[in-house]
Each structure stands twice: as structure tokens, then as C-alpha cells.
Scaffold this motif. Structure first.
Motif, PDB file in Angstrom:
ATOM      1  N   ALA A 259       1.765  -1.312  -0.802  1.00 13.40           N
ATOM      2  CA  ALA A 259       0.016  -0.033   0.249  1.00 13.40           C
ATOM      3  C   ALA A 259       1.150   1.842   0.099  1.00 13.40           C
ATOM      4  O   ALA A 259       0.430   2.239  -0.435  1.00 13.40           O
ATOM      5  CB  ALA A 259      -0.763  -0.013   1.338  1.00 13.40           C
ATOM      6  N   GLU A 260       2.067   1.705   0.563  1.00 11.91           N
ATOM      7  CA  GLU A 260       3.046   2.199   0.662  1.00 11.91           C
ATOM      8  C   GLU A 260       3.766   2.683  -0.182  1.00 11.91           C
ATOM      9  O   GLU A 260       3.822   3.316  -1.351  1.00 11.91           O
ATOM     10  CB  GLU A 260       3.477   2.007   1.962  1.00 11.91           C
ATOM     11  CG  GLU A 260       4.956   3.294   1.516  1.00 11.91           C
ATOM     12  CD  GLU A 260       5.802   2.916   3.444  1.00 11.91           C
ATOM     13  OE1 GLU A 260       6.827   3.566   3.095  1.00 11.91           O
ATOM     14  OE2 GLU A 260       5.706   2.241   3.755  1.00 11.91           O
ATOM     15  N   VAL A 261       4.008   1.562  -0.812  1.00 10.90           N
ATOM     16  CA  VAL A 261       4.983   1.609  -2.661  1.00 10.90           C
ATOM     17  C   VAL A 261       3.745   1.904  -3.572  1.00 10.90           C
ATOM     18  O   VAL A 261       3.634   3.126  -4.457  1.00 10.90           O
ATOM     19  CB  VAL A 261       5.168  -0.420  -2.811  1.00 10.90           C
ATOM     20  CG1 VAL A 261       6.135  -0.390  -4.254  1.00 10.90           C
ATOM     21  CG2 VAL A 261       6.698  -0.435  -2.531  1.00 10.90           C
ATOM     22  N   THR A 262       2.777   1.109  -3.545  1.00 11.49           N
ATOM     23  CA  THR A 262       1.579   1.847  -4.702  1.00 11.49           C
ATOM     24  C   THR A 262       1.324   3.499  -4.649  1.00 11.49           C
ATOM     25  O   THR A 262       0.187   4.239  -5.354  1.00 11.49           O
ATOM     26  CB  THR A 262       0.636   0.942  -5.134  1.00 11.49           C
ATOM     27  OG1 THR A 262      -0.295   0.982  -3.339  1.00 11.49           O
ATOM     28  CG2 THR A 262       0.479  -0.436  -5.148  1.00 11.49           C
TER      29      THR A 262
ATOM     30  N   PRO B  95      -8.329   6.042  -9.140  1.00 11.45           N
ATOM     31  CA  PRO B  95      -6.874   5.167  -9.015  1.00 11.45           C
ATOM     32  C   PRO B  95      -6.585   4.454  -7.008  1.00 11.45           C
ATOM     33  O   PRO B  95      -5.760   3.865  -7.337  1.00 11.45           O
ATOM     34  CB  PRO B  95      -5.980   6.624  -8.544  1.00 11.45           C
ATOM     35  CG  PRO B  95      -7.132   7.655  -8.776  1.00 11.45           C
ATOM     36  CD  PRO B  95      -8.501   7.189  -8.808  1.00 11.45           C
ATOM     37  N   ASP B  96      -7.032   5.213  -6.096  1.00  8.96           N
ATOM     38  CA  ASP B  96      -6.940   3.936  -4.883  1.00  8.96           C
ATOM     39  C   ASP B  96      -7.419   2.321  -5.200  1.00  8.96           C
ATOM     40  O   ASP B  96      -6.601   1.631  -5.617  1.00  8.96           O
ATOM     41  CB  ASP B  96      -7.553   4.745  -3.818  1.00  8.96           C
ATOM     42  CG  ASP B  96      -7.024   5.495  -3.616  1.00  8.96           C
ATOM     43  OD1 ASP B  96      -5.711   5.785  -3.681  1.00  8.96           O
ATOM     44  OD2 ASP B  96      -7.901   6.135  -2.448  1.00  8.96           O
ATOM     45  N   ALA B  97      -8.709   2.048  -6.089  1.00  4.27           N
ATOM     46  CA  ALA B  97      -8.684   0.634  -6.849  1.00  4.27           C
ATOM     47  C   ALA B  97      -8.036   0.256  -7.737  1.00  4.27           C
ATOM     48  O   ALA B  97      -7.936  -1.380  -7.551  1.00  4.27           O
ATOM     49  CB  ALA B  97     -10.038   1.053  -7.321  1.00  4.27           C
TER      50      ALA B  97
ATOM     51  N   ALA C  60      -1.191  -4.159  -6.059  1.00  2.00           N
ATOM     52  CA  ALA C  60      -0.997  -4.837  -4.771  1.00  2.00           C
ATOM     53  C   ALA C  60      -1.489  -6.315  -4.694  1.00  2.00           C
ATOM     54  O   ALA C  60      -0.489  -6.937  -4.429  1.00  2.00           O
ATOM     55  CB  ALA C  60      -0.825  -4.239  -3.388  1.00  2.00           C
ATOM     56  N   ALA C  61      -2.283  -6.279  -4.885  1.00  2.00           N
ATOM     57  CA  ALA C  61      -3.241  -7.705  -4.391  1.00  2.00           C
ATOM     58  C   ALA C  61      -2.449  -8.743  -5.474  1.00  2.00           C
ATOM     59  O   ALA C  61      -1.862  -9.763  -4.587  1.00  2.00           O
ATOM     60  CB  ALA C  61      -4.412  -8.314  -5.327  1.00  2.00           C
ATOM     61  N   PRO C  62      -1.592  -9.085  -6.439  1.00  2.00           N
ATOM     62  CA  PRO C  62      -1.087  -9.902  -7.664  1.00  2.00           C
ATOM     63  C   PRO C  62       0.767  -9.880  -6.783  1.00  2.00           C
ATOM     64  O   PRO C  62       1.116 -11.463  -6.764  1.00  2.00           O
ATOM     65  CB  PRO C  62      -0.378  -9.963  -8.960  1.00  2.00           C
ATOM     66  CG  PRO C  62      -2.000  -8.755  -9.246  1.00  2.00           C
ATOM     67  CD  PRO C  62      -2.065  -7.595  -7.994  1.00  2.00           C
ATOM     68  N   LEU C  63       1.071  -9.483  -6.277  1.00  2.00           N
ATOM     69  CA  LEU C  63       2.065  -8.951  -5.246  1.00  2.00           C
ATOM     70  C   LEU C  63       2.638  -9.968  -3.567  1.00  2.00           C
ATOM     71  O   LEU C  63       2.710 -10.371  -4.045  1.00  2.00           O
ATOM     72  CB  LEU C  63       2.965  -8.170  -5.838  1.00  2.00           C
ATOM     73  CG  LEU C  63       3.450  -7.211  -6.833  1.00  2.00           C
ATOM     74  CD1 LEU C  63       3.640  -6.047  -6.248  1.00  2.00           C
ATOM     75  CD2 LEU C  63       4.248  -7.449  -7.856  1.00  2.00           C
ATOM     76  N   LEU C  64       1.392  -9.240  -3.660  1.00  2.00           N
ATOM     77  CA  LEU C  64       1.080 -10.185  -2.460  1.00  2.00           C
ATOM     78  C   LEU C  64       1.413 -11.683  -2.211  1.00  2.00           C
ATOM     79  O   LEU C  64       1.600 -12.420  -1.808  1.00  2.00           O
ATOM     80  CB  LEU C  64      -0.359  -9.392  -1.524  1.00  2.00           C
ATOM     81  CG  LEU C  64      -0.253  -9.949   0.091  1.00  2.00           C
ATOM     82  CD1 LEU C  64       0.886  -9.231   1.061  1.00  2.00           C
ATOM     83  CD2 LEU C  64      -1.627  -9.748   0.844  1.00  2.00           C
TER      84      LEU C  64
END
Length: 251
Positions: free
Chosen positions: A205-208, A225-227, A233-237
Motif C-alpha cells: 500500500a505504501e509503494v503503490t 486510482p486507489d482501486a 498490490a494484490a498479485p504481488l502479495l
């Protein structure tokens, strides 16, 4: 947020890469390698640079500092090269810059040995973001003052180019057979044990959150933009927890 600077002088085009970045001087007197919204895949390439660059830095890998570079359309009017002039004109607004590492040399595996630990960390990271552009043909690695630095992450997270298939795409294995550091016996298991626990929802969340909102506006299928940041973030997590078991092509 990334530091914001304004380009005051276009120094020279850098023709080594296909996207034609350029060297610019900014109002903070710094020199930056600038990547343009008007080039190649446009803003998605710059988003990938921010996400991967800032994530790599948070994981302890060396990446040149990133900034946003404001570009006035008038800066390109005196550029004699028509291709460069058109690129400058089409990129007015917010672009991406990275610190220019003066004196850096391209990575040569015959001249610069890399430890299995460092090689493992870089291979694991590239598998996480699905970097298809760190091969022995084009390492996208620099040696600066005796250290290895990572550059050019535009060809990563290919799932961002087709969001409906992002979950399936992000689940695929990573082929490291042609990776520039494959000959150095990368310790991927050790890297995963060290780095995977650091890739948290809070960190992503910080990076994105550092992606300029103007690069995320009007993406089809996303309310705001937040969506879209959450979609990055989701695929990386999910990938961080399992990708070490899906790296192919290395012993």
C-alpha cells in the motif's frame, strides 16, 4: 510520494534502450535519466518503474532514486532531432526520472562476480514482479562504485496490460533460465526466506501510494486510482508467498 522536480534543460537522448529515455537537468540542479509518458507503453511503463523500483528499495536492493519530472511542452522546441522533439511534445506533464549514476558501467558477468546470496535476492525479486528483461542479452544492471544496481523495470507485471486475466497471469511460473545472474548459483531459497515476509499488504500500500494519480486516471474497469493501486498490490502479495517454488531454469 516521490520527490517532484521540473526539467529545466534537455541534455541528450539515451539511445541504448528501445523507449528512448533522455538525460535532463532539473530545477534542483540534479541530473536524471527521464522516461516519458509519450514513449512505448506510456504511463503503464512508468507505473511499473515506480512499483518495482520502490519495492526493490524497500527490500534492500539498490535502485537509483526515483522522482517525478514535470515537463513543459516548450522544452522540446529547440531540439533538432525530430523524433526527440515529438517525444518531448507528447510527454508534457508528469514524467519519471531516476538519479543519473555518473561513471556507472554496464554489468559484465566475466568481470564482476556476484555472490549466490545477492544473485538469489535479485532473481527472487525479478520472479516476484515477473521481470522478462534481465537476460544475459540485456542485463539491465549497472556497476557503480563497486556495487550492483538494478535499472529498467518497465517490462514487468505484464498482467497490468490485461486486468481481466491478471490473476491467472500472475500465477504463472517464472523462467530464470536466461537470467543474467543464473550462472552465479543464485540462492533463491535463502532470498525467499529473507524477503517474502517483508512483502506485506502495508508495504505494498505504501509503494503503490507513490504512483502519481495522473498515471492511474481513467483506467477501464476501475472506479478510481486507489482501486487500481489495490489491483497492483494484490498479485504481488499473493505471488510473494509462493513464487520461490515456481522459479524454473536454475539449479
Amino acid at each position: 510520494m516521490l520527490k517532484e522536480v521540473t526539467a529545466t534543460r534537455f541534455v541528450t537522448p539515451l539511445r541504448e534502450g528501445g523507449s528512448l529515455p533522455g538525460l535532463v537537468e532539473a530545477d534542483d540542479l540534479g541530473l536524471y535519466v527521464m522516461k516519458f509518458t509519450g514513449a512505448g507503453q506510456g504511463r503503464k511503463t512508468l507505473v511499473a518503474e515506480v512499483v518495482c523500483g520502490e519495492l526493490a528499495r524497500a527490500l534492500g536492493l539498490r535502485v537509483p532514486r526515483l522522482v517525478t519530472v514535470g515537463l513543459d511542452i516548450g522544452l522540446g522546441l529547440g531540439e533538432p532531432d525530430q523524433q526527440v522533439q515529438e517525444l518531448l511534445k507528447s510527454s508534457a506533464g508528469t514524467n519519471l526520472g531516476m538519479d543519473f549514476l555518473s561513471g556507472a558501467l554496464g554489468f559484465d558477468p566475466l568481470a564482476f562476480p556476484v555472490s549466490p546470496e545477492e544473485a538469489g535476492r535479485i532473481v527472487w525479486f525479478d520472479a516476484l514482479v515477473n521481470n522478462v528483461d534481465r537476460s544475459w542479452r540485456n542485463p539491465n544492471l549497472l556497476v557503480h562504485r563497486g556495487d550492483l544496481w538494478l535499472i529498467d523495470h518497465g517490462a514487468t507485471m505484464i498482467w497490468q496490460h490485461n486486468w481481466p486475466t491478471a490473476e491467472t497471469s500472475a500465477a504463472r511460473p517464472y523462467d530464470a533460465g536466461d537470467h543474467a545472474l543464473a550462472p552465479f548459483a543464485p540462492d533463491v531459497a535463502g532470498a525467499a526466506a529473507q524477503l517474502a515476509p517483508l512483502v506485506t499488504a502495508d508495504l505494498l500500500a505504501e509503494v503503490t501510494g507513490r504512483i502519481p494519480g495522473v498515471w492511474l486516471a481513467d483506467e477501464p474497469g476501475f472506479a478510481d486510482p486507489d482501486a487500481l493501486r489495490r489491483a497492483y498490490a494484490a498479485p504481488l502479495l499473493a505471488r510473494a508467498a509462493v513464487i520461490h517454488d515456481r522459479i524454473e531454469g536454475i539449479k
